[in-house]
Design a protein around this motif. Structure first.
Motif, PDB file in Angstrom:
ATOM      1  N   ASP A  16      -0.602   9.524   5.778  1.00  0.00           N
ATOM      2  CA  ASP A  16      -0.867   8.297   5.002  1.00  0.00           C
ATOM      3  C   ASP A  16      -1.034   7.124   5.966  1.00  0.00           C
ATOM      4  N   ILE A  48       0.837  -1.211   0.000  1.00  0.00           N
ATOM      5  CA  ILE A  48       0.000   0.000   0.000  1.00  0.00           C
ATOM      6  C   ILE A  48       0.865   1.252   0.000  1.00  0.00           C
ATOM      7  N   LYS A  88      -7.342   5.662   7.880  1.00  0.00           N
ATOM      8  CA  LYS A  88      -8.167   6.697   7.260  1.00  0.00           C
ATOM      9  C   LYS A  88      -9.219   7.258   8.216  1.00  0.00           C
ATOM     10  N   ASP A 121      -2.576  11.143   1.376  1.00  0.00           N
ATOM     11  CA  ASP A 121      -2.798  10.123   0.347  1.00  0.00           C
ATOM     12  C   ASP A 121      -4.149   9.434   0.531  1.00  0.00           C
ATOM     13  N   ASN A 122      -4.626   8.814  -0.544  1.00  0.00           N
ATOM     14  CA  ASN A 122      -5.817   7.945  -0.524  1.00  0.00           C
ATOM     15  C   ASN A 122      -7.114   8.681  -0.204  1.00  0.00           C
TER      16      ASN A 122
HETATM   17 MG    MG Z   1      -1.472   5.553   1.035  1.00  0.00          MG
END
Ligand code: MG
Length: 229
Positions: A152, A53, A155, A178-179
Motif C-alpha cells: 500500500d 489515505i 503506486k 490496496d488501490n
Molecule cells: Mg491505500
C-alpha cells in the motif's frame, strides 16, 4: 440514523476525493461499531493536516481476518502511513507474530508507531524507514521470509513490490495490495500516467502470474488478494 452512520457521512466530503462511497459500502460500514483505535489513527492524521489515505474500513477488517485465517507469523507491510492497516494486520497475529513495516517518511513511521502503541501493538512492530526497494533488498539479505505481505505504497512501484513480495514469501503466503483501481484511473483509457500504467501492469500480473492464485475485489478502491503457490 445511528451515530456511526452520521459520522461516516460527515467525513464523506473529505473522502470523496479518494473514493466515491457507494450505498453498499455505507450500509456495510453502518453495521459495525466505531473502533476507538482506528478512529484515533484518523484523528491523528487530520491533526497533522494530511489527507487520510488509510485503507478502507471494510478492507481493514479483511486484513485482520486474512492474517488470522492464514495463521501468519511474519507479516510485511509496504507503506505504513498512519498505522491504520498496521493495527488491522497486528490484530490478526497471535502473540508470537510480528509485523515489519516499511515507510518512506520518518514522520509517518513515528505517527504509525504512536498509533500502534496506543492500540497495544507497539512491541509487535518494527518500522524500517527509507526507500522501500532498498529496505526489501535488506530484508532479502537478512534471509527474511513472510507469510503475508500488504502492499500500500507508491503506486508506480507496484510491479517491483510484487516481485519482491513473491521473492520474500514462504510457500502459501498471501499478498494483498490496496488501490488497484486508482480512483477509477486504472479503468479509464484516457488516463495513461506512469502510475496508472504500472498499476495496470500489476493487476495483469496478479491475474496471470503462474506463481500466484488470486482475485480482485472491486469495492472501495480495489483490492488484490493473491496466494503464492
Ligand atoms: Mg491505500
Amino acid at each position: 440514523m445511528p451515530e456511526y452512520h452520521f459520522r461516516f457521512f460527515t467525513v464523506k466530503g473529505r473522502l470523496q476525493s479518494m473514493h466515491e462511497t457507494t450505498n453498499e459500502e455505507a450500509y456495510a460500514e453502518s453495521l459495525y461499531a466505531p473502533d476507538e483505535a482506528l478512529e484515533q489513527v484518523k484523528k491523528s492524521i487530520r491533526q497533522l493536516g494530511l489527507q487520510d489515505i488509510s485503507v478502507a474500513a471494510g478492507y481493514g477488517r479483511l486484513l485482520t481476518l486474512l492474517v488470522r485465517a492464514s495463521r501468519s507469523q511474519h507479516v510485511l507491510e509496504i507503506g505504513a502511513f498512519g498505522g491504520y492497516s498496521g493495527i488491522c494486520l497486528a490484530r490478526g497475529l497471535d502473540e508470537d507474530g510480528r509485523l515489519i513495516s516499511l515507510e518512506l517518511k520518518q514522520e509517518l513511521a513515528n505517527l504509525a508507531l504512536a498509533n500502534m502503541t496506543h492500540a497495544g501493538f507497539g512491541k509487535r512492530v518494527e518500522y524500517r524507514v527509507g526507500e522501500a526497494i532498498a529496505q526489501l533488498e535488506r530484508l532479502s539479505g537478512e534471509a527474511r521470509r513472510f507469510d503475508f505481505t500488504f502492499i500500500d505504497a507508491d503506486k508506480g512501484n507496484y510491479p517491483v513490490y510484487l516481485e519482491w513480495a513473491i521473492r520474500l514469501s514462504n510457500p502459501g503466503a498471501l499478498i494483498v495490495a490496496d488501490n488497484t483501481f486508482l480512483r477509477g484511473r486504472t479503468l479509464d483509457p484516457n488516463r495513461n500516467g506512469s502510475s496508472v500504467l504500472q498499476v495496470r501492469h500489476f493487476n495483469e500480473q496478479i491475474a496471470t502470474d503462474p506463481r500466484l492464485e488470486s482475485t480482485m475485489l472491486p469495492a472501495y478502491d480495489g483490492l488484490a488478494v493473491a496466494r503464492v503457490k
